[in-house]
Each structure stands twice: as C-alpha cells, then as structure tokens.
Design a protein around this motif. Structure first.
Motif, PDB file in Angstrom:
ATOM      1  N   CYS A 164       0.837  -1.203   0.000  1.00 27.60           N
ATOM      2  CA  CYS A 164       0.000   0.000   0.000  1.00 27.60           C
ATOM      3  C   CYS A 164       0.872   1.253   0.000  1.00 27.60           C
ATOM      4  O   CYS A 164       0.642   2.182  -0.767  1.00 27.60           O
ATOM      5  CB  CYS A 164      -0.918   0.002   1.215  1.00 27.60           C
ATOM      6  N   HIS A 167       2.620   1.638  -3.425  1.00 32.46           N
ATOM      7  CA  HIS A 167       1.745   2.045  -4.522  1.00 32.46           C
ATOM      8  C   HIS A 167       1.209   3.466  -4.332  1.00 32.46           C
ATOM      9  O   HIS A 167       1.121   4.229  -5.280  1.00 32.46           O
ATOM     10  CB  HIS A 167       0.578   1.075  -4.691  1.00 32.46           C
ATOM     11  N   ASN A 168       0.845   3.779  -3.109  1.00 33.11           N
ATOM     12  CA  ASN A 168       0.172   5.060  -2.878  1.00 33.11           C
ATOM     13  C   ASN A 168       1.103   6.166  -2.396  1.00 33.11           C
ATOM     14  O   ASN A 168       0.705   7.329  -2.353  1.00 33.11           O
ATOM     15  CB  ASN A 168      -0.975   4.872  -1.893  1.00 33.11           C
ATOM     16  N   THR A 215       2.249   7.015   0.522  1.00 27.97           N
ATOM     17  CA  THR A 215       1.812   7.768   1.708  1.00 27.97           C
ATOM     18  C   THR A 215       3.014   8.179   2.554  1.00 27.97           C
ATOM     19  O   THR A 215       4.061   7.527   2.515  1.00 27.97           O
ATOM     20  CB  THR A 215       0.854   6.915   2.569  1.00 27.97           C
ATOM     21  N   TRP A 239      -2.636   3.745   5.257  1.00 27.67           N
ATOM     22  CA  TRP A 239      -3.993   3.508   4.745  1.00 27.67           C
ATOM     23  C   TRP A 239      -4.384   2.061   5.012  1.00 27.67           C
ATOM     24  O   TRP A 239      -5.529   1.750   5.252  1.00 27.67           O
ATOM     25  CB  TRP A 239      -4.034   3.786   3.240  1.00 27.67           C
ATOM     26  N   CYS A 277       6.135  12.033  -3.805  1.00 28.52           N
ATOM     27  CA  CYS A 277       4.971  11.723  -2.973  1.00 28.52           C
ATOM     28  C   CYS A 277       4.247  12.994  -2.525  1.00 28.52           C
ATOM     29  O   CYS A 277       3.019  12.999  -2.375  1.00 28.52           O
ATOM     30  CB  CYS A 277       5.397  10.935  -1.740  1.00 28.52           C
ATOM     31  N   ARG A 316       1.286  14.145  -4.396  1.00 26.49           N
ATOM     32  CA  ARG A 316       0.080  13.319  -4.323  1.00 26.49           C
ATOM     33  C   ARG A 316      -0.606  13.430  -2.969  1.00 26.49           C
ATOM     34  O   ARG A 316      -1.717  12.919  -2.796  1.00 26.49           O
ATOM     35  CB  ARG A 316       0.441  11.854  -4.587  1.00 26.49           C
ATOM     36  N   HIS A 317       0.063  14.036  -2.002  1.00 33.00           N
ATOM     37  CA  HIS A 317      -0.493  14.112  -0.645  1.00 33.00           C
ATOM     38  C   HIS A 317      -0.423  15.540  -0.126  1.00 33.00           C
ATOM     39  O   HIS A 317       0.420  15.865   0.706  1.00 33.00           O
ATOM     40  CB  HIS A 317       0.241  13.146   0.287  1.00 33.00           C
ATOM     41  N   CYS A 326      -7.494   5.118   2.543  1.00 35.30           N
ATOM     42  CA  CYS A 326      -7.496   4.113   1.480  1.00 35.30           C
ATOM     43  C   CYS A 326      -8.464   4.489   0.362  1.00 35.30           C
ATOM     44  O   CYS A 326      -9.620   4.811   0.608  1.00 35.30           O
ATOM     45  CB  CYS A 326      -7.901   2.772   2.094  1.00 35.30           C
ATOM     46  N   THR A 327      -7.981   4.471  -0.890  1.00 34.72           N
ATOM     47  CA  THR A 327      -8.846   4.747  -2.042  1.00 34.72           C
ATOM     48  C   THR A 327      -9.295   3.437  -2.687  1.00 34.72           C
ATOM     49  O   THR A 327      -9.942   3.452  -3.715  1.00 34.72           O
ATOM     50  CB  THR A 327      -8.099   5.568  -3.098  1.00 34.72           C
ATOM     51  N   CYS A 383      -7.285   1.622  -4.103  1.00 42.54           N
ATOM     52  CA  CYS A 383      -6.475   1.652  -5.327  1.00 42.54           C
ATOM     53  C   CYS A 383      -7.349   1.846  -6.563  1.00 42.54           C
ATOM     54  O   CYS A 383      -7.320   1.043  -7.506  1.00 42.54           O
ATOM     55  CB  CYS A 383      -5.628   0.394  -5.459  1.00 42.54           C
TER      56      CYS A 383
END
Lengths: 205, 397
Positions: A22, A25-26, A28, A34, A129, A132-133, A141-142, A144
């Motif tokens: 997670c 990929h994201n 954070t 997440w 990052c 994106r944040h 959590c989206t 994904c």
C-alpha cells in the motif's frame, strides 16, 4: 457493482506485506498507514498467541465520515467506495472524529518536511509523494481506484502471500467474494454501529 | 474611579500579543498543522477546546441578556448591553478558533459553494452566522434605546443562543463511536454555557465598574451571583447523571470514566468537580457571600476555569479512549496497538506555537472587548449609568 474486500484473519500471518504494498503504490507519508495490520500478543508464557487484524477504510455503505463532512469532500464513488476530494477538503477533521475504524489520517505537514529516512534530506521519492499528498487534507485508502478501474486488484490484495484477501463484486452473488462471505460466515468490524462496511472478515472472535 | 476608558497602553499590549499570534498563525498556514501537538490519534486539540469554550461563554451571556427581556426581569435588563458585548466578542473568538484549526483555510469558501447539510459542522456554520447577526443587531437596538425592537429580537436571541451551543455539542455528541455519543451532551453544553457565560459576565462587569465605564450596583451583583449558584447546580446535576450512566454498568464507557477519574484527563476532571462546581457553589449559596465582591470574583474565576477544564476532559478523553464502547477483542486490539506498524496512542500536549496562536486570538478578544466598551460606554455616560454610579457611591460610603 459494489466493490468489497474479504479478509481471512485465520490465513493472515502478520507479515505486513499489504502495509508495504500500500505504501509503495500510494506513496503515503511517514507514519501514514492507509492499510495497517494491528498485532497483539495475548496470554502469558507458555500459553501465548499473537492476534493479527488487518485494518483500513471499511468503505461503509452508511459511512459516518460522509455524513460528517461539511463540504461533501468525502463522498461515495461509482463503485460504492468512499473517496476524499482533496479540492473540497477544508481539513476540519470532522470525519476523523466520526470514523469508528480510525481509518483516516490528516496531512499535518509535507512529506518533504518529514522524509521517510528520518533526519535525512528528502529523497526524490519523498518529493514525488508530496504532490500526491497535499498538506492540510484528510486522506485514507482509495481502494487503489487507479488499479481497479484498469481491471486490476488493489495493491494489498495483489501482494498478500497468504491469499488472505479477496477482492470482488458484492452485487454479484456468484463472485468469489460473495460465495466466501456466505460459506465462511464472514462478519464486519463493529457491526453494532450500523455503518454497513464493505470489508468482511473471516475468523474474528 | 476617575478613569472612563481602557488606557491606550493596555490596548497596545494586547495589540502586540495579537500581532505575535497572527505571525505564528501565518507560519502555521505556511508549513501546516505539524506545528501543533495534534496527531492522527488525537485529531483535535487546544483550538477545538477553545472553540467549545467560547461558544459556551458567548451563549451564556446572551441567554442572561435575552431572558431579561423575554421574561420581563427588569433588574437584569440593565446589564443587557455589557452581556451582549461579551457575547459578541466570545462568538467571534469561537469562530476564529475554528478557522485557525482548519487544514485548508484558503478553501473555506467550499462551505458555501457545496454545503452538506447532514454535517453538524455545517449546522454550526449556519447557526453561528445567524447568532452573530442577532448579537450585532442587539447591540445596535440597545444603544439606540429601541426597547420594543430589543424585546422582539430577544425572543429570537434566546432560542438561538440555546441552539448555538446545542449544535456545537452535536458536533461531538452525534459521533456514534466516541464517548461523546450521548443525548445529554447538548443539555450539558447549555448548562455549562449558562454558568461559565454568567461568570464571565460578572467578571467583565467588575472590570467595567472598576474602570468607571459601567455601574452594575451591589444589589444586581448579588442577584446575578445567586443565579450563578443555580446554574452551577444544574451543571453539576447533569454531569452527575452522565457519570452515573457511564460508570454504572461497569462496562463500555466505564473505561472512559476511569481515564477521567484516574487516567490522563483526571487532573482536569477533578479540578472541575472540586474547584469548578463544588467550591464556587458553596461560596455563592451563602447569602452573605454574595454581597462580597471579592468572593463573587473568586467564584466566577473558578467557574470559568472549571468549564475550561470540562472542555479539555470532554474532548481529550474521547481520544484517549477511542474504542471504549465496542468491547470486543477487535476494539480492544485497536486501542492497544503498541506493536502495530503505525504506532498510535500518544497523548496530546499542545506546542508553544499552538499556545502562542491561542494567546493571540484571546488577546484579540480582550482588545475587541476594550474597544467596544470604550466606544459604547466611554464617550458619553448615559444618564442611567451616571445615576447608578452615584447610587453605588452612596451605598459604599
């Protein structure tokens, strides 16, 4: 189409692969999870055991966070998942008070100010990052959404080596997830709150 | 007693403190709320405590002021103007505390462009705006001496004042998974608004009288502090009801109760019970004590501090005991997850930056109060206040 996730706690070995997948990929920030796995040791030696509980946004059908959000930033998307529109989020954190699952985190500062390697200058990854944040919004959590809309499964599901996670369509009674929810008597977390989560668990006590 | 205004030096001091606060706030806007002591586990802190506190202080003042007109309590009508000034300043501060708490201050217009009326915070935006408008109108009508308009407005002001603090309570009280989730939350908020608001009003009246700006008179102080004793009793009663309901089953909220009575928030809880409710009530319930200015002042300060402590334990206990209500293994594991990948559970302490911003906002409030008082009482002493002042002089001689 209503997306759902089944987590078989009996299969979970607590490796934390989903947590890392997670984060990778994201992207954070440091301290933001997440997807998380709560672990707890119970009992006294020699009668001990370790309890694992993978947690994250439960993407509730009756989501307290969506109700509490004053600007509509937290909303339901086409797949029935709960998403946050960063443009609309004013960072009041009503949703964080409302969520029974502690699934939400606030961007207290930029990932550039808080690099993953504490005390070191931010890496190119930290900088990538940061975009994106954005600072001052609540995120979580989206599921994904970028992967699932491309026909793939969320990163945590893809990674799990114990195959403890099943992702699929809850509206389709013949899908693997629907069958397993029935056959394995899956339950949701804190059902007493009536939030109707779309994450199901097998092996909860 | 010859000074009829708040002096400019005092105004300058608070202006400087305000400026420091604004500077800190601009810094916070630039780098984010990471300058505060808040965390994902404890997502609201001092700003929201102060927000609750000041909505209460504001509502209390206006409830007293408007009750005077709604129920025709003639002797209380006299303090309507100072009460509305205190109320107006307090509600402005409350709104400012929410604004400094926002992560996206520049996106605040989103509240207007896409309001979600299911959110209690949206209700609060509406009610606080309405409430502020009523306060300002009230000041205008009272200073113009339009008695009838004041009376009509008061009939709207009273329910709005009760509503404004109820809605603030519902921001917390409607969160199903928190220890705030109780139907008695709104009554508790209104009761604590009445006692803290009236106590603050008494303190402001004393300051105004010492400055020679407004004369309240001994008799009125006595009956107002008698009313304060009643308000304290109602507040204590409601808290008692809530504590009993939390603790009696010995399960669920009992965990939160033990955090309040012997855990992280215990100092604030016990301060309120002993010094915020018990001591001031014992002082004010004795008729003779209500004639002594010093004792009224002590009791009022204690009530205000006690309610501040209530706001602190009320907010923070819920974060210290986040999953107390669902007593399953699952919730238990979520609360005690020291071994998890994302360690959570640290208790909240405000940072210096946060405190500087709070002092800045408070200073702006003091500044507003002094400037409004100077403008409304300072320039010309009305016949009635001059008369009352001479009354007091003769009484005290």
């Amino acid at each position: 189409m209503k997306q759902g996730l089944l987590i078989n706690v009996e299969k979970c070995v607590g490796c934390g692969g989903c947590v890392m997948a997670c984060k990778r990929h994201n992207g954070t920030g440091r301290g933001v999870y997440w997807c998380n796995v709560i672990t707890k040791e119970e009992g006294t030696y020699p009668n001990v055991r370790k309890v694992m509980l993978p947690v994250g946004c439960q993407h509730c059908e009756n989501a307290p966070c969506v109700r509490a959000c004053p600007t509509g930033a937290s909303h339901y998307d086409e797949e029935g998942n709960v998403q946050v529109d960063f443009d609309k989020c004013i960072g009041c954190r009503m949703c964080m008070g409302a969520c029974p699952y502690h699934a939400r985190s606030f961007n207290w500062g930029s990932t550039v100010d808080n690099p993953h390697y504490e005390g070191q200058p931010p890496t190119a990854y930290d900088e990538a990052c940061a975009e994106r944040h954005p600072v001052g919004v609540v995120e979580k959590c989206t599921r994904c959404v970028d992967l699932t809309r491309a026909g793939k499964v969320p990163a945590c599901v893809q990674t799990c080596p114990a195959e403890a996670r099943v992702f699929g369509d809850l509206d389709d009674p013949d899908s693997e997830i629907s069958r397993k929810i029935n056959d394995l008597h899956a339950k949701c977390l804190m059902e007493e709150y009536g939030t109707k989560p779309s994450v199901y668990y097998v092996g909860l006590e | 007693m010859d000074q009829k205004r708040f002096p400019n030096t005092l105004i300058a001091v608070f202006a400087v403190l305000t400026a420091i606060g604004v500077g800190c706030w601009i810094y916070q806007l630039a780098v984010g709320l990471q300058v505060t002591g808040m965390s994902n586990m404890n997502s609201w802190g001092t700003y929201i405590i102060m927000f609750m506190f000041f909505v209460g202080l504001s509502a209390g003042g206006l409830i007293v002021a408007s009750s005077a007109h709604v129920f025709n309590i003639d002797k209380f009508k006299k303090v309507a103007l100072p009460a509305v000034i205190v109320s107006t300043v307090s509600i402005c501060l409350a709104a400012m505390f929410v604004l400094v708490d926002l992560g996206g201050f520049t996106k605040v217009w989103r509240l207007l462009s896409g309001p979600n009326f299911e959110s209690p915070l949206m209700w609060d935006v509406v009610v606080i705006s309405l409430y502020l408008a009523i306060n300002i109108l009230d000041i205008v009508f009272i200073t113009r001496g339009e008695e009838h308009k004041v009376k009509v407005l008061s009939c709207y002001a009273l329910p709005t004042a009760i509503l404004v603090h109820s809605v603030t309570a519902w921001i917390f009280g409607l969160q199903i998974s928190r220890t705030w989730y109780t139907a008695i939350m709104a009554p508790i908020f209104v009761a604590s608004a009445c006692d803290s608001g009236l106590a603050l009003l008494l303190l402001c009246l004393m300051v105004l009288e010492t400055r020679g700006l407004f004369a309240t008179g001994k008799a009125l102080f006595k009956s107002l502090s008698g009313l304060l004793a009643v308000f304290i009793a109602v507040d204590a009663y409601l808290i008692g009801c809530e504590l009993l309901t939390m603790g009696y089953p010995g399960a669920g909220d009992a965990a939160a109760l033990s955090i309040m009575t012997s855990g992280a928030t215990a100092p604030f809880f016990w301060f309120e019970i002993v010094f915020g409710l018990l001591v001031p009530f014992v002082i004010l319930v004795v008729s003779k004590n209500r004639e002594k200015r010093g004792l009224i002042a002590v009791a009022s300060v204690l009530v205000v501090l006690g309610v501040l402590c209530k706001r602190i334990w009320l907010l923070l206990t819920a974060f210290a005991a986040p999953y107390a209500t669902g007593a399953s293994v699952v919730s238990d594991a979520m609360a005690a997850d020291a071994l998890s990948f994302g360690a959570v559970g640290a208790f909240y302490t405000p940072t210096l930056m946060e405190i500087a911003i709070v002092i800045g906002v408070l200073s702006l409030g003091v500044l507003l109060f002094m400037l409004l008082s100077n403008a409304l009482f300072g320039k010309k002493q009305t016949a009635s206040t001059a008369h009352a002042a001479s009354d007091i002089a003769s009484q005290e001689a």
